[in-house]
Enzyme design. Structure first.
Site, short mmCIF file in Angstrom:
data_model
loop_
_atom_site.label_atom_id
_atom_site.label_comp_id
_atom_site.label_asym_id
_atom_site.label_seq_id
_atom_site.Cartn_x
_atom_site.Cartn_y
_atom_site.Cartn_z
N HIS A 7 40.86 67.51 43.49
CA HIS A 7 39.45 67.37 43.14
C HIS A 7 39.26 66.33 42.04
O HIS A 7 40.22 65.77 41.51
CB HIS A 7 38.86 68.72 42.72
N CYS A 12 44.42 72.22 39.48
CA CYS A 12 45.34 71.81 40.54
C CYS A 12 45.68 70.34 40.34
O CYS A 12 46.31 69.98 39.37
CB CYS A 12 44.68 72.08 41.89
#
Length: 231
Positions: A179, A195
Protein backbone atom coordinates in the site's frame (compact mmCIF):
# COMPACT_ATOMS: atom_id res chain seq x y z
CA UNK A 1 47.02 43.23 53.10
CA UNK A 2 44.87 44.92 50.48
CA UNK A 3 45.24 48.66 50.22
CA UNK A 4 42.17 50.83 49.68
CA UNK A 5 43.35 51.56 46.13
CA UNK A 6 43.75 47.86 45.28
CA UNK A 7 40.41 47.02 46.84
CA UNK A 8 38.68 49.74 44.83
CA UNK A 9 40.33 48.57 41.61
CA UNK A 10 39.40 44.96 42.26
CA UNK A 11 35.82 45.95 42.98
CA UNK A 12 35.58 47.90 39.74
CA UNK A 13 36.98 44.95 37.76
CA UNK A 14 34.47 42.62 39.38
CA UNK A 15 31.64 44.98 38.49
CA UNK A 16 32.80 45.16 34.87
CA UNK A 17 33.14 41.39 34.62
CA UNK A 18 29.61 40.99 35.94
CA UNK A 19 28.34 43.16 33.09
CA UNK A 20 30.03 41.11 30.38
CA UNK A 21 27.79 38.44 28.88
CA UNK A 22 29.20 34.94 29.16
CA UNK A 23 30.61 33.48 25.98
CA UNK A 24 28.04 31.53 23.97
CA UNK A 25 29.15 28.37 22.23
CA UNK A 26 28.65 28.59 18.46
CA UNK A 27 25.76 26.49 17.10
CA UNK A 28 26.72 23.10 15.74
CA UNK A 29 27.27 23.09 11.99
CA UNK A 30 24.29 22.03 9.91
CA UNK A 31 24.66 18.57 8.42
CA UNK A 32 25.75 18.64 4.84
CA UNK A 33 22.94 18.18 2.37
CA UNK A 34 23.33 15.07 0.26
CA UNK A 35 24.72 15.67 -3.19
CA UNK A 36 21.83 14.01 -4.99
CA UNK A 37 20.36 14.93 -8.37
CA UNK A 38 16.91 16.55 -8.37
CA UNK A 39 13.97 14.21 -7.91
CA UNK A 40 12.38 13.08 -11.17
CA UNK A 41 9.15 14.81 -12.17
CA UNK A 42 7.22 11.62 -11.40
CA UNK A 43 7.58 12.45 -7.69
CA UNK A 44 5.84 15.79 -8.02
CA UNK A 45 2.41 16.60 -6.61
CA UNK A 46 -0.58 14.73 -8.06
CA UNK A 47 -3.69 16.87 -8.33
CA UNK A 48 -6.08 14.75 -10.40
CA UNK A 49 -6.80 12.16 -7.69
CA UNK A 50 -9.83 12.25 -5.34
CA UNK A 51 -7.43 13.49 -2.66
CA UNK A 52 -4.25 15.52 -3.19
CA UNK A 53 -0.92 13.69 -3.18
CA UNK A 54 1.86 16.09 -2.12
CA UNK A 55 5.22 16.22 -3.87
CA UNK A 56 8.04 14.22 -2.31
CA UNK A 57 10.46 16.70 -0.68
CA UNK A 58 13.97 17.00 -2.07
CA UNK A 59 16.92 15.58 -0.18
CA UNK A 60 15.09 12.86 1.77
CA UNK A 61 14.80 9.84 -0.54
CA UNK A 62 18.17 8.57 -1.83
CA UNK A 63 18.36 7.85 -5.57
CA UNK A 64 18.67 4.08 -5.10
CA UNK A 65 15.12 4.09 -3.69
CA UNK A 66 13.62 5.93 -6.65
CA UNK A 67 11.47 3.89 -8.99
CA UNK A 68 13.78 2.66 -11.73
CA UNK A 69 14.44 -0.15 -14.20
CA UNK A 70 17.22 -2.48 -13.07
CA UNK A 71 18.74 -5.79 -14.13
CA UNK A 72 16.30 -8.51 -13.10
CA UNK A 73 17.62 -10.37 -10.01
CA UNK A 74 14.90 -13.02 -10.49
CA UNK A 75 15.12 -14.14 -14.14
CA UNK A 76 13.24 -17.35 -13.35
CA UNK A 77 10.04 -15.46 -12.52
CA UNK A 78 7.63 -14.71 -15.33
CA UNK A 79 6.75 -11.13 -16.28
CA UNK A 80 4.20 -9.59 -13.94
CA UNK A 81 5.54 -11.34 -10.85
CA UNK A 82 6.09 -9.13 -7.81
CA UNK A 83 9.04 -9.98 -5.57
CA UNK A 84 9.49 -8.27 -2.20
CA UNK A 85 12.80 -8.22 -0.36
CA UNK A 86 11.99 -6.84 3.12
CA UNK A 87 15.63 -6.86 4.25
CA UNK A 88 16.76 -4.62 1.38
CA UNK A 89 13.64 -2.44 1.34
CA UNK A 90 12.90 -3.15 -2.32
CA UNK A 91 9.88 -4.32 -4.29
CA UNK A 92 10.45 -5.65 -7.82
CA UNK A 93 7.96 -5.97 -10.66
CA UNK A 94 9.44 -8.40 -13.16
CA UNK A 95 9.22 -7.03 -16.70
CA UNK A 96 11.30 -9.62 -18.61
CA UNK A 97 14.08 -12.13 -17.89
CA UNK A 98 16.50 -9.22 -18.26
CA UNK A 99 14.78 -6.32 -16.49
CA UNK A 100 12.59 -5.45 -13.53
CA UNK A 101 11.05 -2.27 -12.23
CA UNK A 102 12.32 -1.64 -8.71
CA UNK A 103 10.54 0.43 -6.09
CA UNK A 104 11.84 1.60 -2.73
CA UNK A 105 9.68 0.20 0.07
CA UNK A 106 9.22 0.83 3.76
CA UNK A 107 8.74 -2.34 5.74
CA UNK A 108 7.03 -3.05 9.05
CA UNK A 109 6.85 -5.94 11.44
CA UNK A 110 4.27 -7.75 9.32
CA UNK A 111 6.69 -7.76 6.41
CA UNK A 112 9.05 -9.90 8.48
CA UNK A 113 6.38 -12.08 10.05
CA UNK A 114 5.20 -13.65 6.79
CA UNK A 115 6.98 -14.95 3.71
CA UNK A 116 6.11 -17.19 0.80
CA UNK A 117 3.98 -17.02 -2.34
CA UNK A 118 0.64 -15.29 -2.61
CA UNK A 119 -1.78 -14.11 -5.27
CA UNK A 120 -2.62 -10.52 -5.99
CA UNK A 121 -6.33 -11.03 -5.46
CA UNK A 122 -7.48 -7.45 -6.06
CA UNK A 123 -6.57 -3.81 -5.59
CA UNK A 124 -8.40 -0.77 -4.33
CA UNK A 125 -8.07 2.92 -5.07
CA UNK A 126 -8.12 5.05 -1.92
CA UNK A 127 -9.09 2.05 0.19
CA UNK A 128 -10.90 1.89 3.50
CA UNK A 129 -8.60 0.76 6.33
CA UNK A 130 -9.91 -1.91 8.68
CA UNK A 131 -7.37 -2.71 11.40
CA UNK A 132 -7.37 -6.38 12.42
CA UNK A 133 -8.82 -7.41 15.78
CA UNK A 134 -5.37 -8.22 17.15
CA UNK A 135 -4.23 -4.65 16.53
CA UNK A 136 -7.36 -3.21 18.12
CA UNK A 137 -6.76 -5.39 21.19
CA UNK A 138 -3.40 -3.65 21.63
CA UNK A 139 -4.67 -0.22 20.63
CA UNK A 140 -8.28 0.19 21.79
CA UNK A 141 -8.39 3.74 20.38
CA UNK A 142 -8.67 2.11 16.92
CA UNK A 143 -12.02 0.50 17.79
CA UNK A 144 -13.99 3.15 15.82
CA UNK A 145 -12.27 1.84 12.67
CA UNK A 146 -12.95 -1.84 13.26
CA UNK A 147 -14.53 -4.08 10.64
CA UNK A 148 -17.81 -3.92 12.57
CA UNK A 149 -17.72 -0.13 12.46
CA UNK A 150 -16.92 0.07 8.76
CA UNK A 151 -13.25 1.00 8.97
CA UNK A 152 -11.48 4.32 8.40
CA UNK A 153 -12.68 6.22 5.33
CA UNK A 154 -10.17 6.94 2.56
CA UNK A 155 -8.19 10.14 2.58
CA UNK A 156 -4.82 11.69 3.35
CA UNK A 157 -4.80 10.37 6.94
CA UNK A 158 -5.69 6.79 6.00
CA UNK A 159 -2.68 4.47 6.67
CA UNK A 160 -3.18 2.67 3.34
CA UNK A 161 -2.76 5.77 1.23
CA UNK A 162 -3.79 6.11 -2.40
CA UNK A 163 -3.82 2.41 -3.33
CA UNK A 164 -3.72 -1.02 -1.72
CA UNK A 165 -3.02 -4.45 -3.22
CA UNK A 166 -4.51 -7.36 -1.26
CA UNK A 167 -2.67 -10.67 -1.11
CA UNK A 168 -4.40 -14.03 -0.75
CA UNK A 169 -3.04 -17.55 -0.33
CA UNK A 170 -5.18 -20.56 -1.30
CA UNK A 171 -8.20 -18.27 -1.41
CA UNK A 172 -7.62 -16.93 2.11
CA UNK A 173 -6.69 -13.35 2.91
CA UNK A 174 -3.13 -13.23 4.27
CA UNK A 175 -3.89 -9.80 5.82
CA UNK A 176 -0.70 -8.75 4.02
CA UNK A 177 -0.93 -5.56 1.98
CA UNK A 178 1.16 -3.57 -0.44
CA UNK A 179 0.00 0.00 0.00
CA UNK A 180 0.88 3.67 -0.11
CA UNK A 181 1.23 6.37 2.54
CA UNK A 182 4.90 5.70 3.26
CA UNK A 183 6.48 8.83 4.72
CA UNK A 184 9.54 9.62 2.58
CA UNK A 185 11.90 9.55 5.58
CA UNK A 186 10.93 5.93 6.28
CA UNK A 187 11.35 4.62 2.74
CA UNK A 188 13.74 1.67 2.66
CA UNK A 189 13.63 1.28 6.45
CA UNK A 190 12.01 -1.16 8.84
CA UNK A 191 9.83 0.84 11.19
CA UNK A 192 6.50 0.59 12.97
CA UNK A 193 3.71 -1.82 12.11
CA UNK A 194 2.45 -2.37 8.62
CA UNK A 195 3.17 -4.47 5.57
CA UNK A 196 4.95 -3.11 2.49
CA UNK A 197 4.55 0.63 2.07
CA UNK A 198 5.43 2.64 -1.02
CA UNK A 199 5.31 6.32 -1.77
CA UNK A 200 1.84 7.18 -3.06
CA UNK A 201 3.35 8.13 -6.44
CA UNK A 202 4.87 4.66 -6.68
CA UNK A 203 1.92 2.63 -5.43
CA UNK A 204 -0.30 4.38 -8.00
CA UNK A 205 2.19 3.35 -10.68
CA UNK A 206 2.38 -0.24 -9.40
CA UNK A 207 -1.41 -0.49 -9.21
CA UNK A 208 -1.64 0.46 -12.88
CA UNK A 209 1.02 -2.04 -13.95
CA UNK A 210 0.51 -5.13 -11.79
CA UNK A 211 -1.67 -7.75 -13.50
CA UNK A 212 -4.71 -9.14 -11.71
CA UNK A 213 -3.88 -12.56 -10.27
CA UNK A 214 -0.12 -11.92 -10.33
CA UNK A 215 2.15 -14.07 -8.20
CA UNK A 216 3.67 -12.20 -5.28
CA UNK A 217 6.78 -13.66 -3.68
CA UNK A 218 7.84 -12.37 -0.29
CA UNK A 219 11.40 -13.36 0.51
CA UNK A 220 12.22 -14.57 4.00
CA UNK A 221 13.89 -12.01 6.22
CA UNK A 222 14.85 -11.93 9.87
CA UNK A 223 12.90 -9.35 11.85
CA UNK A 224 15.10 -6.59 13.27
CA UNK A 225 15.27 -6.60 17.06
CA UNK A 226 13.69 -3.15 17.30
CA UNK A 227 10.47 -4.46 15.68
CA UNK A 228 9.99 -7.49 17.90
CA UNK A 229 6.65 -7.30 19.66
CA UNK A 230 5.27 -4.37 17.66
CA UNK A 231 2.89 -6.26 15.41
Amino acid sequence: MLTRRLFTAAGAAATLSACVKPAVAPPPPEPEKPDWPPLPARYGAITDEPFPVPAVPEGIVPPELWRQTVANPFPGDKPGTIVINPSAGFLYLVESPESALRYGAGTGAAAFAWSGNARLQFGRKWPVWKPPAAMIARRPELEPYSVANGGMPPGPDNPLGARALYLFQNGVDTLYRIHGACEPKYLGKAVSSGCIRLLDQDVIDLYDRAPHGATVRVLHAEMPAELLGIY
